[in-house]
Design an enzyme around this catalytic site. Structure first.
Site, PDB file in Angstrom:
ATOM      1  N   LEU A  38      38.274 -75.304  64.596  1.00  0.00           N
ATOM      2  CA  LEU A  38      39.699 -75.356  64.953  1.00  0.00           C
ATOM      3  C   LEU A  38      40.516 -75.915  63.795  1.00  0.00           C
ATOM      4  N   GLU A  87      37.446 -69.875  55.524  1.00  0.00           N
ATOM      5  CA  GLU A  87      38.830 -70.017  55.075  1.00  0.00           C
ATOM      6  C   GLU A  87      39.201 -68.622  54.590  1.00  0.00           C
ATOM      7  N   THR A 132      34.336 -59.136  53.279  1.00  0.00           N
ATOM      8  CA  THR A 132      35.594 -58.495  52.915  1.00  0.00           C
ATOM      9  C   THR A 132      35.420 -57.503  51.769  1.00  0.00           C
ATOM     10  N   ASP A 133      36.354 -56.559  51.676  1.00  0.00           N
ATOM     11  CA  ASP A 133      36.349 -55.640  50.522  1.00  0.00           C
ATOM     12  C   ASP A 133      36.815 -56.347  49.238  1.00  0.00           C
ATOM     13  N   GLU A 134      37.419 -57.546  49.377  1.00  0.00           N
ATOM     14  CA  GLU A 134      37.935 -58.234  48.179  1.00  0.00           C
ATOM     15  C   GLU A 134      36.817 -58.644  47.215  1.00  0.00           C
ATOM     16  N   TYR A 157      39.095 -67.302  46.898  1.00  0.00           N
ATOM     17  CA  TYR A 157      38.670 -66.807  48.222  1.00  0.00           C
ATOM     18  C   TYR A 157      37.597 -65.736  48.067  1.00  0.00           C
ATOM     19  N   LYS A 161      33.579 -65.691  49.134  1.00  0.00           N
ATOM     20  CA  LYS A 161      32.986 -64.699  50.050  1.00  0.00           C
ATOM     21  C   LYS A 161      31.849 -63.953  49.349  1.00  0.00           C
ATOM     22  N   ASN A 187      42.802 -56.358  58.002  1.00  0.00           N
ATOM     23  CA  ASN A 187      43.001 -56.169  59.439  1.00  0.00           C
ATOM     24  C   ASN A 187      44.448 -56.491  59.828  1.00  0.00           C
ATOM     25  N   PRO A 212      59.734 -62.101  52.133  1.00  0.00           N
ATOM     26  CA  PRO A 212      59.276 -62.290  50.748  1.00  0.00           C
ATOM     27  C   PRO A 212      58.199 -61.285  50.336  1.00  0.00           C
ATOM     28  N   TYR A 214      55.896 -59.923  47.299  1.00  0.00           N
ATOM     29  CA  TYR A 214      55.408 -60.354  45.987  1.00  0.00           C
ATOM     30  C   TYR A 214      55.583 -59.229  44.956  1.00  0.00           C
ATOM     31  N   ASN A 256      52.743 -52.350  49.847  1.00  0.00           N
ATOM     32  CA  ASN A 256      53.323 -53.431  50.652  1.00  0.00           C
ATOM     33  C   ASN A 256      54.761 -53.135  51.071  1.00  0.00           C
ATOM     34  N   GLY A 289      46.952 -63.375  39.715  1.00  0.00           N
ATOM     35  CA  GLY A 289      45.716 -62.580  39.823  1.00  0.00           C
ATOM     36  C   GLY A 289      45.749 -61.588  40.977  1.00  0.00           C
TER      37      GLY A 289
HETATM   38  P1  NAD Z   1      41.133 -66.733  60.397  1.00  0.00           P
HETATM   39  O1  NAD Z   1      41.562 -67.617  59.276  1.00  0.00           O
HETATM   40  O2  NAD Z   1      42.153 -66.187  61.322  1.00  0.00           O
HETATM   41  O3  NAD Z   1      40.044 -67.494  61.295  1.00  0.00           O
HETATM   42  C1  NAD Z   1      39.020 -68.253  60.748  1.00  0.00           C
HETATM   43  C2  NAD Z   1      38.387 -69.072  61.870  1.00  0.00           C
HETATM   44  O4  NAD Z   1      37.297 -69.830  61.297  1.00  0.00           O
HETATM   45  C3  NAD Z   1      39.341 -70.078  62.497  1.00  0.00           C
HETATM   46  O5  NAD Z   1      39.197 -70.086  63.903  1.00  0.00           O
HETATM   47  C4  NAD Z   1      38.907 -71.417  61.908  1.00  0.00           C
HETATM   48  O6  NAD Z   1      39.167 -72.520  62.752  1.00  0.00           O
HETATM   49  C5  NAD Z   1      37.412 -71.183  61.710  1.00  0.00           C
HETATM   50  N1  NAD Z   1      36.856 -72.045  60.660  1.00  0.00           N
HETATM   51  C6  NAD Z   1      37.336 -72.238  59.400  1.00  0.00           C
HETATM   52  N2  NAD Z   1      36.580 -73.144  58.749  1.00  0.00           N
HETATM   53  C7  NAD Z   1      35.587 -73.492  59.601  1.00  0.00           C
HETATM   54  C8  NAD Z   1      34.498 -74.381  59.500  1.00  0.00           C
HETATM   55  N3  NAD Z   1      34.275 -75.109  58.396  1.00  0.00           N
HETATM   56  N4  NAD Z   1      33.654 -74.517  60.542  1.00  0.00           N
HETATM   57  C9  NAD Z   1      33.862 -73.802  61.689  1.00  0.00           C
HETATM   58  N5  NAD Z   1      34.905 -72.964  61.846  1.00  0.00           N
HETATM   59  C10 NAD Z   1      35.755 -72.805  60.824  1.00  0.00           C
HETATM   60  O7  NAD Z   1      40.292 -65.585  59.711  1.00  0.00           O
HETATM   61  P2  NAD Z   1      40.133 -64.050  60.110  1.00  0.00           P
HETATM   62  O8  NAD Z   1      41.229 -63.288  59.475  1.00  0.00           O
HETATM   63  O9  NAD Z   1      39.901 -63.942  61.558  1.00  0.00           O
HETATM   64  O10 NAD Z   1      38.799 -63.692  59.319  1.00  0.00           O
HETATM   65  C11 NAD Z   1      37.528 -63.807  59.943  1.00  0.00           C
HETATM   66  C12 NAD Z   1      36.456 -63.380  58.954  1.00  0.00           C
HETATM   67  O11 NAD Z   1      36.702 -62.039  58.543  1.00  0.00           O
HETATM   68  C13 NAD Z   1      36.423 -64.219  57.666  1.00  0.00           C
HETATM   69  O12 NAD Z   1      35.082 -64.396  57.305  1.00  0.00           O
HETATM   70  C14 NAD Z   1      37.171 -63.358  56.647  1.00  0.00           C
HETATM   71  O13 NAD Z   1      36.709 -63.619  55.354  1.00  0.00           O
HETATM   72  C15 NAD Z   1      36.777 -61.979  57.115  1.00  0.00           C
HETATM   73  N6  NAD Z   1      37.733 -60.914  56.782  1.00  0.00           N
HETATM   74  C16 NAD Z   1      39.031 -60.987  57.216  1.00  0.00           C
HETATM   75  C17 NAD Z   1      39.906 -59.927  56.952  1.00  0.00           C
HETATM   76  C18 NAD Z   1      41.335 -59.928  57.429  1.00  0.00           C
HETATM   77  O14 NAD Z   1      42.078 -59.003  57.100  1.00  0.00           O
HETATM   78  N7  NAD Z   1      41.785 -60.908  58.198  1.00  0.00           N
HETATM   79  C19 NAD Z   1      39.456 -58.821  56.224  1.00  0.00           C
HETATM   80  C20 NAD Z   1      38.140 -58.820  55.737  1.00  0.00           C
HETATM   81  C21 NAD Z   1      37.273 -59.852  56.066  1.00  0.00           C
HETATM   82  O1  DAU Z   2      41.147 -57.049  52.089  1.00  0.00           O
HETATM   83  C1  DAU Z   2      40.680 -57.936  53.041  1.00  0.00           C
HETATM   84  C2  DAU Z   2      41.431 -59.259  52.949  1.00  0.00           C
HETATM   85  O2  DAU Z   2      42.733 -59.026  53.465  1.00  0.00           O
HETATM   86  C3  DAU Z   2      40.743 -60.390  53.716  1.00  0.00           C
HETATM   87  O3  DAU Z   2      39.489 -60.641  53.130  1.00  0.00           O
HETATM   88  C4  DAU Z   2      41.599 -61.656  53.713  1.00  0.00           C
HETATM   89  O4  DAU Z   2      40.992 -62.651  54.511  1.00  0.00           O
HETATM   90  C5  DAU Z   2      42.957 -61.303  54.293  1.00  0.00           C
HETATM   91  O5  DAU Z   2      43.805 -62.432  54.274  1.00  0.00           O
HETATM   92  C6  DAU Z   2      43.597 -60.151  53.520  1.00  0.00           C
HETATM   93  O6  DAU Z   2      43.936 -60.565  52.169  1.00  0.00           O
HETATM   94  P1  DAU Z   2      45.299 -60.109  51.455  1.00  0.00           P
HETATM   95  O7  DAU Z   2      45.606 -61.059  50.396  1.00  0.00           O
HETATM   96  O8  DAU Z   2      45.250 -58.660  51.128  1.00  0.00           O
HETATM   97  O9  DAU Z   2      46.304 -60.273  52.724  1.00  0.00           O
HETATM   98  P2  DAU Z   2      47.794 -60.879  52.832  1.00  0.00           P
HETATM   99  O10 DAU Z   2      48.277 -60.564  54.205  1.00  0.00           O
HETATM  100  O11 DAU Z   2      47.848 -62.284  52.372  1.00  0.00           O
HETATM  101  O12 DAU Z   2      48.597 -59.990  51.790  1.00  0.00           O
HETATM  102  C7  DAU Z   2      48.659 -58.582  51.917  1.00  0.00           C
HETATM  103  C8  DAU Z   2      49.479 -58.046  50.744  1.00  0.00           C
HETATM  104  O13 DAU Z   2      50.827 -58.469  50.907  1.00  0.00           O
HETATM  105  C9  DAU Z   2      49.029 -58.576  49.406  1.00  0.00           C
HETATM  106  O14 DAU Z   2      49.175 -57.556  48.423  1.00  0.00           O
HETATM  107  C10 DAU Z   2      50.015 -59.714  49.113  1.00  0.00           C
HETATM  108  C11 DAU Z   2      51.283 -59.252  49.796  1.00  0.00           C
HETATM  109  N1  DAU Z   2      52.146 -60.332  50.334  1.00  0.00           N
HETATM  110  C12 DAU Z   2      51.582 -61.272  51.135  1.00  0.00           C
HETATM  111  C13 DAU Z   2      52.352 -62.296  51.651  1.00  0.00           C
HETATM  112  C14 DAU Z   2      51.732 -63.364  52.515  1.00  0.00           C
HETATM  113  C15 DAU Z   2      53.501 -60.328  50.044  1.00  0.00           C
HETATM  114  O15 DAU Z   2      54.012 -59.442  49.348  1.00  0.00           O
HETATM  115  N2  DAU Z   2      54.268 -61.343  50.560  1.00  0.00           N
HETATM  116  C16 DAU Z   2      53.751 -62.342  51.339  1.00  0.00           C
HETATM  117  O16 DAU Z   2      54.507 -63.248  51.738  1.00  0.00           O
END
Ligand code: NAD
Ligand code: DAU
Length: 351
Positions: A38, A87, A132-134, A157, A161, A187, A212, A214, A256, A289
């Site tokens: 949490l 994270e 992740t694809d990152e 990040y 991963k 997602n 905002p 970027y 974006n 970056g």
């Molecule tokens: P999120 O940040 O919404 O959720 C992360 C969850 O992990 C939270 O509930 C947090 O409390 C918990 N957590 C964090 N540190 C922890 C710890 N030390 N111990 C136990 N719990 C902990 O993340 P998300 O977007 O749901 O992503 C979930 C997974 O999917 C991650 O591994 C992320 O790398 C991966 N992923 C996310 C996306 C995306 O677009 N969101 C895309 C590709 C992969």
């Molecule tokens: O590709 C998978 C990844 O997608 C996951 O592994 C990460 O956990 C998830 O956070 C996400 O990463 P991104 O950096 O791609 O997502 P974000 O929503 O932070 O940003 C999406 C794009 O939008 C990116 O090119 C940065 C841009 N952006 C983001 C924010 C927050 C902006 O232009 N303005 C903003 O304020």
């Protein structure tokens, strides 16, 4: 067949909570144990629907704290591990990378050790690691990531991963553990924390705040509806081959600015008092970056596991906007909490 008992780490976050909903709605004879620290991103409201459900249990624990983790899991019975906890926000990894290394690398290592212990007793059916694809770095104008693309992470990040993915791989080769890794694209959907692009833009439109973007807004992401992602993970658990990795994406690339303009158009219809929302678009300093383009080639999961997405982007993005319109209580609580100071620091000087 023995009853499925899933330990889901990070199940109170965005994708993890959607996965809990998918699983509990799809299977009756199943036990779900969510283990989550949490953090700011974890929210029990995401799981409120299941709080009185016998098939659902919640444990608060930190995966990066070995003693706390083993104490929390002592006596808990499970035979599948689905590992989401991490994270997850790239911008936060730039300003504070340490938590990313602790949770994503060390925490994954401790979860693998929990899995190894069960595996050695013959009690682990699968350990699915969500990545992740990152980890593949940044693409130019052409091509797409496949499972054999070399790793080239560019942010703390994605580097953390990548480290976790390598550890998972090593537990298959060294200990024969039944591991599967999935690497998906960006997602979107319900319960997405407002620091991320899509929910940030929806909520800023609703509040008449600047949007905002970027750099020039030209960076490209490959958007995947979270409900399709959760179904793909469930499929990988059932049909995936141990030791393999599967890319998950829906060939849905958008830059974006396109995404932000689309949200503005949808908001003009739903929140006409703020129209035209495009006037709120503000170009701000680029992310250091900043990866230019991500694109997933999902051919392997399509061909080998028979996966196809259920939702169209047009339908799912509208459902997402509507979810935020209908869940003001959920996001108001987040916006009025500790997230406020992160927002002010991250977007200094814009309204
Ligand atoms: P999120 O940040 O919404 O959720 C992360 C969850 O992990 C939270 O509930 C947090 O409390 C918990 N957590 C964090 N540190 C922890 C710890 N030390 N111990 C136990 N719990 C902990 O993340 P998300 O977007 O749901 O992503 C979930 C997974 O999917 C991650 O591994 C992320 O790398 C991966 N992923 C996310 C996306 C995306 O677009 N969101 C895309 C590709 C992969
Ligand atoms: O590709 C998978 C990844 O997608 C996951 O592994 C990460 O956990 C998830 O956070 C996400 O990463 P991104 O950096 O791609 O997502 P974000 O929503 O932070 O940003 C999406 C794009 O939008 C990116 O090119 C940065 C841009 N952006 C983001 C924010 C927050 C902006 O232009 N303005 C903003 O304020």
């Amino acid at each position: 067949m023995t009853q499925r008992k899933l330990l889901i780490t990070g199940g109170a976050g965005f994708i993890g909570s959607n996965f809990v909903h998918t699983i509990l709605e799809s299977y009756e004879d199943i036990q779900v144990i969510v283990l989550d620290k949490l953090t700011y991103a974890g929210n029990l409201r995401n799981l409120a629907k299941w709080k009185d459900e016998k098939r659902f249990h919640f444990i608060k624990a930190d995966i990066a704290n070995k003693e706390e983790l083993s104490l929390a899991l002592n006596g808990i019975d499970f035979n599948e591990i689905v590992h989401f906890a991490a994270e997850s926000h790239v911008d936060r990894s730039i300003t504070g990378p340490e938590e990313f290394v602790k949770t994503n690398v060390l925490g994954t290592f401790y979860m693998l050790e929990i899995g190894r212990n069960l595996h050695e007793k013959g009690k682990l059916n699968v350990f699915l690691h969500v990545s992740t694809d990152e980890v593949f770095g940044s693409l130019g104008a052409d091509g797409a990531f496949t499972e054999s693309t070399s790793y080239a992470p560019n942010s703390p990040y994605s580097a953390s991963k990548a480290g976790s993915d390598h550890l998972v791989r090593s537990y298959f080769h060294t200990y024969g553990m039944p591991v599967i890794t999935t690497n998906c694209s960006n997602n979107y959907g319900p319960f997405h924390f407002p620091e991320k692009l899509i929910p940030l833009m929806i909520l800023n439109c609703l509040q008449g705040k600047q949007l905002p973007v970027y750099g020039k807004g030209e960076n490209i992401r490959d958007w995947l509806y979270v409900k399709d992602h959760c179904l793909a993970i469930d499929l990988a658990i059932h049909k995936g081959k141990f030791g393999e990795t599967y890319n998950i994406g829906t060939r849905n690339e958008k830059n974006n600015l396109e995404i932000v303009e689309l949200i503005c158009n949808l908001m003009d219809l739903r929140h006409p008092q703020g129209a035209p929302h495009k006037k709120l678009i503000t170009f701000v300093t680029d992310r250091p970056g900043h990866d230019f383009r991500y694109a997933i080639d999902p051919s392997k999961i399509e061909k080998e596991l028979g996966w196809t997405p259920k939702y169209s982007f047009e339908q799912a993005i509208e459902e997402t906007v509507d979810w935020y319109m209908n869940n003001k209580e959920w996001w108001s609580e987040i916006l009025s909490g500790s997230y406020q100071s992160y927002y002010e620091q991250q977007y200094k000087g814009i309204g």
